[in-house]
Write an enzyme that holds these catalytic residues in place. Structure first.
Site, PDB file in Angstrom:
ATOM      1  N   HIS A   6       0.848  -1.190   0.000  1.00  0.00           N
ATOM      2  CA  HIS A   6       0.000   0.000   0.000  1.00  0.00           C
ATOM      3  C   HIS A   6       0.881   1.235   0.000  1.00  0.00           C
ATOM      4  CE1 HIS A   6       0.225   2.053   3.931  1.00  0.00           C
ATOM      5  NE2 HIS A   6       0.637   0.886   4.368  1.00  0.00           N
ATOM      6  N   CYS A   7       0.275   2.362  -0.411  1.00  0.00           N
ATOM      7  CA  CYS A   7       0.969   3.652  -0.378  1.00  0.00           C
ATOM      8  C   CYS A   7      -0.010   4.661   0.208  1.00  0.00           C
ATOM      9  CB  CYS A   7       1.455   4.034  -1.777  1.00  0.00           C
ATOM     10  SG  CYS A   7       0.123   4.133  -2.989  1.00  0.00           S
ATOM     11  N   GLN A   8      -0.008   5.886  -0.291  1.00  0.00           N
ATOM     12  CA  GLN A   8      -0.924   6.898   0.219  1.00  0.00           C
ATOM     13  C   GLN A   8      -2.304   6.775  -0.441  1.00  0.00           C
ATOM     14  OE1 GLN A   8      -0.147   8.865   2.772  1.00  0.00           O
ATOM     15  NE2 GLN A   8      -2.054  10.009   2.801  1.00  0.00           N
TER      16      GLN A   8
END
Length: 117
Positions: A80-82
């Site tokens: 995941h990221c932002q």
């Protein structure tokens, strides 16, 4: 092809975090972003280091990140990221390295931090 990336929802991730001790949740954001908050239990492997990290021998991976390196056919690997885009890129890299069941939490930290309030 971004459409080939398997995605996981907030609800699915929440359930996985509760019931799967082997889950490797990889936050591919920068260290500065992670310092502002992260999903509990995630490990930070910035996007530009994902490929080299997942090429490490299992012992080195564990000593560097504090988690067992997932098996290639394991479905215990979530990126995941932002907002979802870098997570999708990381998931694609993982596929290229043979992690056929890797998934991307598309909602990213933005969704997680809203829903965890």
């Amino acid at each position: 092809m971004a459409s080939a990336v398997k995605e996981i929802s907030y609800e699915d991730l929440l359930a996985l975090l509760k019931q799967n001790q082997n889950l490797v949740l990889v936050d591919v954001r920068s260290k500065a972003e992670v310092d502002n908050g992260q999903i509990s239990g995630s490990i930070n492997i910035p996007l530009d280091t994902v490929e080299s990290a997942f090429k490490l021998p299992p012992e080195e991976f564990k000593s560097k990140y504090g988690k067992m390196k997932p098996e290639k056919d394991s479905d215990d690997l979530v990126f995941h990221c932002q907002m979802g885009r870098r997570g999708a890129t990381a998931t694609t890299k993982a596929y290229q390295l043979g992690y056929s069941k890797a998934r991307n939490y598309a909602g990213g930290y933005a969704e997680w931090s809203k829903k965890q309030k």
